[in-house]
Design a protein around this motif. Structure first.
Motif, PDB file in Angstrom:
ATOM      1  N   GLY B  18       3.682 -15.849 -22.850  1.00 50.04           N
ATOM      2  CA  GLY B  18       3.019 -14.566 -23.072  1.00 50.04           C
ATOM      3  C   GLY B  18       3.928 -13.571 -23.779  1.00 50.04           C
ATOM      4  O   GLY B  18       5.021 -13.918 -24.248  1.00 50.04           O
ATOM      5  N   ILE B  67      -0.636 -23.440 -18.562  1.00 47.57           N
ATOM      6  CA  ILE B  67       0.498 -24.108 -17.921  1.00 47.57           C
ATOM      7  C   ILE B  67       0.205 -24.359 -16.449  1.00 47.57           C
ATOM      8  O   ILE B  67       0.568 -25.395 -15.905  1.00 47.57           O
ATOM      9  N   LEU B 110       8.955 -28.295 -18.189  1.00 47.75           N
ATOM     10  CA  LEU B 110       8.864 -27.471 -19.408  1.00 47.75           C
ATOM     11  C   LEU B 110       9.888 -26.333 -19.340  1.00 47.75           C
ATOM     12  O   LEU B 110      10.623 -26.068 -20.293  1.00 47.75           O
ATOM     13  N   ASN B 148       1.608 -34.307 -16.908  1.00 49.14           N
ATOM     14  CA  ASN B 148       0.307 -34.090 -17.546  1.00 49.14           C
ATOM     15  C   ASN B 148      -0.644 -35.251 -17.256  1.00 49.14           C
ATOM     16  O   ASN B 148      -1.837 -35.032 -17.014  1.00 49.14           O
ATOM     17  N   ILE B 159      -5.083 -29.934 -19.556  1.00 48.01           N
ATOM     18  CA  ILE B 159      -5.171 -28.481 -19.699  1.00 48.01           C
ATOM     19  C   ILE B 159      -6.562 -28.062 -19.247  1.00 48.01           C
ATOM     20  O   ILE B 159      -7.557 -28.614 -19.693  1.00 48.01           O
TER      21      ILE B 159
END
Lengths: 153, 431
Positions: B18, B67, B110, B148, B159
């Motif tokens: 962000g 995320i 990450l 993931n 996602i």
């Protein structure tokens, strides 16, 4: 057999930023079963994974600047020289970061090309601008010609 | 005599999720102001939820973050079930814990490899880390991919998963589908041990901060979806009591609400808090791995958060393997939830910390009011307090060094500004 993947990058709800995804939808209908067409990932690591297990990748995205709205530009190999798109896209520079990371790790496929359409309207919820909409047929032809070059057989 | 002002200003913070900025101002050699400004526009998710069916909450809230969508879904479904007065157990409960493990893995890895590790090595970004530590980055990328894949196996996609619903899951994953993940997860557990050993070697300043830690605590488990909210300051409440003990408030320089313990002030959620309040809930082998990495039973050094995150990554791999080895497909995969006029509360442990949600549901099953309090909102004031101390101690540094230390200090807490806007340009003003 040469394996090619086309990646449509962008965000579906940010005006012209959706053009890579719209192009991917169109390419799925014309690409045939031997070309894998996928939507891009939201972060660089996941995007980099899309470069795996293929011999060639063609990525399609939208650029902010770098020409007149609707222009189709082939981006240089070095993503540091790409037009900036930060302010327009919540996926940030996932594609650019993935290419830079892939290059540093030697993880880019042997053949790699990125095409971008220069956008003009990145308003949340907006449709594609007329200029970008009008560029799509030519973009599809350009990408398919590149795929044919990557798949000479 | 002229007043000397020194300003350090970072207009766009890098390697955070962000958009935010940092402003530090010194006047006549004294630190005068520190502001972590979040300028990403408000996103109005709580307003979007009003008038929608309770069943829509997991899909809408997942869109808050790419995320940590699972965290939003988990707090949402637990809050809805709290309103309906039901508590789920068995394999549905286990699957929820499992999908959360996937999210902890992909999010923590990450942050460790792509966002935080370059700070400790004096590198500008993950691309340079890839040039100098290629095998390490390849390891991190593979670990993230496994996280993931775990989310995708349960949630339908990595996602914004689509398979989570109030009452359970639309479709339970087949046992053989999850068992197929075990070889990668076992590789990932070994890689997590190597990650922990690597981050334990990174140079960190020797600092201790007086945080009030806040996290969930469960009677038997390291917390993910369930537990009481506890703090190092003596808080011990149910999620239903969150509004009685905590409050949100606005500051002029941020489009994200801050939060505080009523009548007391700032607190910290996230890996440091979870670990320090729940060390005894980690399996013995992981406790030992943490000790081997140089950690005690509590950790108040924010620069060691990367080590704690690696401990939690190891835990998540370990826990995922344990759950899958015992997994049996639940039939049915969900229970029907009958709406009733009630208020539901839930708090779960997002990778970045406690995520509280509250919903008022009407008799038709529509959401009358929603409140979502992400961990980054709760941590903002504490991050500013960290920055204040860093700037005071780093006053003698040249601007570029102080800026780098300030940015590292912010990344210690892995803020997710997109979630909070409800990150970073830095300004140092030394007038």
């Amino acid at each position: 057999m040469m394996r090619v993947r086309i990646i449509g990058a962008g965000h579906s709800d940010r005006g012209d930023d959706a053009c890579g995804l719209v192009a991917a939808d169109m390419l799925r209908r014309v690409a045939g079963p031997d070309i894998d067409v996928v939507d891009g990932a939201a972060d660089a690591a996941a995007m980099l994974a899309l470069f795996e297990d293929v011999d060639g990748v063609i990525a399609v995205d939208c650029a902010r600047g770098g020409g007149t709205p609707g222009d189709i530009v082939r981006l240089p190999a070095d993503p540091a020289k790409w037009p900036k798109s930060r302010a327009s896209s919540s996926h940030g520079n996932a594609l650019a970061d993935a290419v830079a990371l892939g290059e540093a790790l030697g993880a880019l496929p042997p053949r790699f090309a990125v095409f971008a359409v220069v956008g003009t309207d990145f308003t949340l919820g907006a449709p594609l601008s007329p200029a970008v909409q009008a560029a799509l047929p030519n973009l599809i032809r350009t990408v398919m010609q590149e795929a044919a070059c990557m798949k000479p057989n | 005599m002229a007043v000397e002002t020194r300003t350090i200003r970072v207009d766009y913070l890098a390697r955070v999720e962000g958009e935010g900025s940092l402003y530090v101002r010194f006047r006549d050699g004294a630190l005068e102001d520190v502001r972590l400004a979040i300028f990403e526009p408000p996103r109005f998710f709580e307003a979007f939820l009003r008038g929608r069916a309770l069943a829509e909450a997991p899909d809408i809230t997942a869109r808050i973050c790419g995320i940590c969508p699972v965290a939003y879904q988990m707090s949402a479904v637990h809050a809805m079930e709290s309103a309906a007065g039901i508590v789920l157990g068995g394999q549905i409960r286990a699957l929820r814990r499992l999908i959360y493990c996937g999210e902890w893995i992909e999010s923590h890895v990450l942050h460790i490899y792509m966002l935080h590790a370059p700070d400790f090595l004096g590198l500008p970004d993950a691309v340079q880390l890839a040039r100098t530590h290629g095998d390490l980055v390849r390891q991190g990328l593979r670990m993230k991919k496994i996280g993931n894949a775990l989310i995708e196996a349960i949630g339908g996609r990595a996602i914004h998963p689509v398979n989570v619903r109030v009452g359970g899951f639309w479709k339970a994953p087949a046992q053989d589908h999850l068992h197929a993940l075990l070889p990668d997860l076992r590789w990932g557990r070994d890689a997590a041990i190597k990650t922990l050993q690597f981050v334990a070697t990174l140079p960190t300043p020797d600092v201790e901060q007086e945080y009030e830690f806040v996290s969930l605590r469960h009677p038997h488990e390291y917390p993910l979806n369930e537990g009481h909210i506890v703090s190092s300051g003596g808080i011990g409440i149910t999620p239903q009591e969150w509004p009685a003990v905590f409050e949100e408030f606005q500051v002029r320089h941020s489009s994200a609400l801050h939060a505080r313990v009523k009548a007391r002030g700032a607190y910290l959620t996230g890996p440091l808090a979870r670990y320090s309040l729940n060390f005894d809930r980690l399996p013995p082998a992981i406790q030992q791995a943490a000790r081997d990495a140089g950690l005690g039973e509590t950790c108040r050094n924010p620069f060691k958060s990367i080590v704690v995150r690696a401990v939690e990554t190891l835990f998540a791999f370990d826990e995922a393997i344990r759950i899958i080895e015992q997994y049996q497909e639940p039939t049915p995969s969900f229970v029907a939830v009958e709406p009733r006029n009630a208020t539901g509360h839930a708090a779960t442990e997002a990778p970045r910390g406690l995520l509280y949600q509250r919903y008022d549901i009407d008799g038709e099953g529509l959401i009358a009011h929603a409140q979502i309090v992400p961990p980054t909102s709760q941590n903002q004031a504490t991050i500013e307090r960290d920055l204040w101390r860093v700037a005071e101690h780093g006053q003698g540094m040249v601007d570029s060094e102080l800026q780098a230390l300030c940015e590292q200090s912010i990344r210690n807490h892995d803020p997710c500004i997109s979630c909070a806007t409800h990150f970073l340009d830095l300004t140092v003003d030394r007038a």
